[in-house]
Design an enzyme around this catalytic site. Sequence first.
Site, mmCIF file in Angstrom:
data_model
loop_
_atom_site.group_PDB
_atom_site.id
_atom_site.type_symbol
_atom_site.label_atom_id
_atom_site.label_comp_id
_atom_site.label_asym_id
_atom_site.label_seq_id
_atom_site.Cartn_x
_atom_site.Cartn_y
_atom_site.Cartn_z
ATOM 1 N N GLU A 59 2.915 1.075 -11.445
ATOM 2 C CA GLU A 59 4.368 0.992 -11.182
ATOM 3 C C GLU A 59 5.122 2.102 -11.905
ATOM 4 O O GLU A 59 6.175 1.886 -12.478
ATOM 5 C CB GLU A 59 4.930 -0.369 -11.613
ATOM 6 N N GLY A 60 4.584 3.282 -11.855
ATOM 7 C CA GLY A 60 5.192 4.424 -12.543
ATOM 8 C C GLY A 60 4.596 4.564 -13.918
ATOM 9 O O GLY A 60 4.703 3.662 -14.744
ATOM 10 N N GLY B 157 0.806 -1.215 0.000
ATOM 11 C CA GLY B 157 0.000 0.000 0.000
ATOM 12 C C GLY B 157 0.842 1.270 0.000
ATOM 13 O O GLY B 157 1.344 1.683 1.048
ATOM 14 N N ILE C 180 -4.780 -1.119 -4.920
ATOM 15 C CA ILE C 180 -3.882 -2.080 -4.284
ATOM 16 C C ILE C 180 -4.188 -3.493 -4.783
ATOM 17 O O ILE C 180 -5.205 -4.092 -4.417
ATOM 18 C CB ILE C 180 -4.019 -2.023 -2.734
ATOM 19 N N CYS D 119 11.336 -0.874 -3.878
ATOM 20 C CA CYS D 119 10.415 -1.999 -4.137
ATOM 21 C C CYS D 119 9.816 -1.860 -5.537
ATOM 22 O O CYS D 119 9.711 -2.833 -6.284
ATOM 23 C CB CYS D 119 9.279 -2.023 -3.122
ATOM 24 N N GLU E 226 -2.239 6.510 -3.041
ATOM 25 C CA GLU E 226 -3.450 6.990 -2.369
ATOM 26 C C GLU E 226 -4.379 7.630 -3.408
ATOM 27 O O GLU E 226 -3.945 7.920 -4.522
ATOM 28 C CB GLU E 226 -3.054 8.008 -1.292
ATOM 29 N N PRO E 227 -5.631 7.871 -3.028
ATOM 30 C CA PRO E 227 -6.571 8.423 -4.006
ATOM 31 C C PRO E 227 -6.030 9.702 -4.674
ATOM 32 O O PRO E 227 -6.203 9.900 -5.875
ATOM 33 C CB PRO E 227 -7.821 8.714 -3.179
ATOM 34 N N SER F 45 1.477 9.532 -8.938
ATOM 35 C CA SER F 45 2.853 9.764 -9.377
ATOM 36 C C SER F 45 3.675 10.475 -8.306
ATOM 37 O O SER F 45 4.901 10.439 -8.335
ATOM 38 C CB SER F 45 2.861 10.596 -10.659
ATOM 39 N N LEU G 178 -6.568 -9.104 -37.000
ATOM 40 C CA LEU G 178 -7.690 -10.029 -36.805
ATOM 41 C C LEU G 178 -9.042 -9.416 -37.164
ATOM 42 O O LEU G 178 -10.064 -10.108 -37.121
ATOM 43 C CB LEU G 178 -7.733 -10.545 -35.359
#
Lengths: 248, 388
Positions: B367-368, B134, B167, B242, B137-138, B142, B342
């Site tokens: 993740e960025g 976590g 999350i 992380c 946040e809302p 970034s 297709l």
Amino acid sequence: MKIVVALSHVPDTATKIKISQDRKTIDQTGVSFVINPYDEFAVEEALRTKEKFGGEVIVVTYGNDNAKESIRKALAMGADKGILIKGETNVDTLTIAEALASEILPLQPDIVFCGKQSVDYDSSAVGQMLAELLGFPSISTVVKLEIDNNIIKAEREVEGGIEKCESSLPVVITTQKGLNEPRYASLKGIMAAKSKPIEEKFFEVKQNRLVVNELRLPESQRKSKILGTDATAVPELVRLLREEAKVI
Amino acid sequence: MKFEGVDYYHIDELLSDEEKLIRQTIREFVDDKVIPVIEKHYREGTFPMHLIPEMAELGIFGATLPEKYGCANLNNVAYGLMMQELERGDSGIRSFASVQSALVMYPIYTFGSDEQKDYWLPKLAKAEKIGCFGLTEPDFGSNPGGMLTRAEKVDGGFVLNGTKMWITNGTIADVAVVWAKWNGVVHGFLVEKNFKGFSAPEMKNKHSLRASVTSELVLDNVFVPDSHWLPNTQGLKSALMCLSQARYGIAWGVIGSMMVAYTTALDYAKSRVQFSKPIAAYQLTQAKLVWMLTEITKAQLLVLQLGRLKDQGKARFTHISLAKRNNCEVALDICRVAREILGANGILDEYPIMRHMNNLESVKTYEGTHEMHTLIVGEDITGFSAFE
């Protein structure tokens, strides 16, 4: 219990086979090789037998350096050590059985497992020839297995049914689909296999009794067939599905 | 159906036997267990929970960590190949593994005490415990440094207040690695699901990552004992470390999606006949297919060298940003072009392309974001920060 698995390193079943210029061998460029799928059942059954009774699992294969890949995979699944018997490739089935027997006999195994056939040349003979050369009984095409007090009880697939039989140890078992569900090699198993030994031996081929003159791909692809456009075609469709395609 | 991978440049020759075997194991697992069920889960908006024990059995979680925690101690290239194969199944499966490994086990391993490592890592490796992370946040995506979640020191522990959003695994997690400010500095805390005042409602109605659980984390005066504070973090930088781990896995993972889109489009183009010849025989289709293969090959070489650098300890977070930025964008574009090939069939879930395309809309942002990675590399090469 000493358990040996005789393993074959074969082209992946998904690979498109091409014939070499000499028309006698397979063109191996770009072909990926795997453990013979029937031998995966053999490895799995060997591991389960070891898990139940203790002992060790030794994987033996005949071939060239590339076959180490399949030995490594069996080690990653949990086998303890490997033996690669190097020798001339493109030899006959009996020669392969002799090469395997020459290394397996001194190991004095209690059970030898191998697939009922290898999916490349489909001779379906190495297991039984190996048993003969080792002086062991053999039970082929096994779909169920129990070992109790050195007596092995097996169910084998025969045309249209099941045959139940038993034998004392040592014995050669050839494995058929349905016997078990081979495990995946776990990531830890793969890393641990790096440090497990693969012994290299050499086998001198004295006499190759069978010579391949030519390899050929099937003439043409199977054609699709339209049997009819209404209900009258159903009986024939059912017959073909049952008798030719053997899917129902 | 067995998946053969895409390797136009014989990149396999640069891989060790173990690396190839690890890829093979995960490839078979995905073919056997993920592909047959994934469309149904995607359609129903559920995560295939039954796959978690099998993934643990294979050793997927925390795969780069040491054996003493029950992990496989893989190198970073093997880890990347694993992520590629998982994402070939679905980004949701890869996301689950990314979160458990890079965002939960990695911070406990890197910033945790010995007691925390010994307790949590073996359980997380076996998936007896599921984790989530976590940070976002809302109102702070970034710019995580602006977070409002606060930790206040009290006798025997901390009291946490705040809300986290987007999350992955939140609702199904037993433990959340929660980042909160204590005296203005960001710290990491292990919040267990049964702690009083903690809840993790699921965010529903996504058009992307439908086979993945996405949640809010609500912390309402949650008491977290001292034993659950990660002692070795150093501010926001630790949380970002992380993310670097997770981004690395994503840069590899999306190649799996690229391969699915390309091979599906190639097969389709060879069999779909229009105006009496296969559409693969038309120049416009060939240009699309060649462009896809070229981008896949470039992406493969990019992550392979990144992985080798990471194994040598030379990969910087900016290197990872460049790869994450490029590969996610290319993967999404490849899916779009594959869908064009297709035609109308491309929108059906009989083909995996739209599912991957929709997933990648998230993957490009989480993740960025693409934009932030542009500015991170931009700052690195110019010396000017365009965002702070």
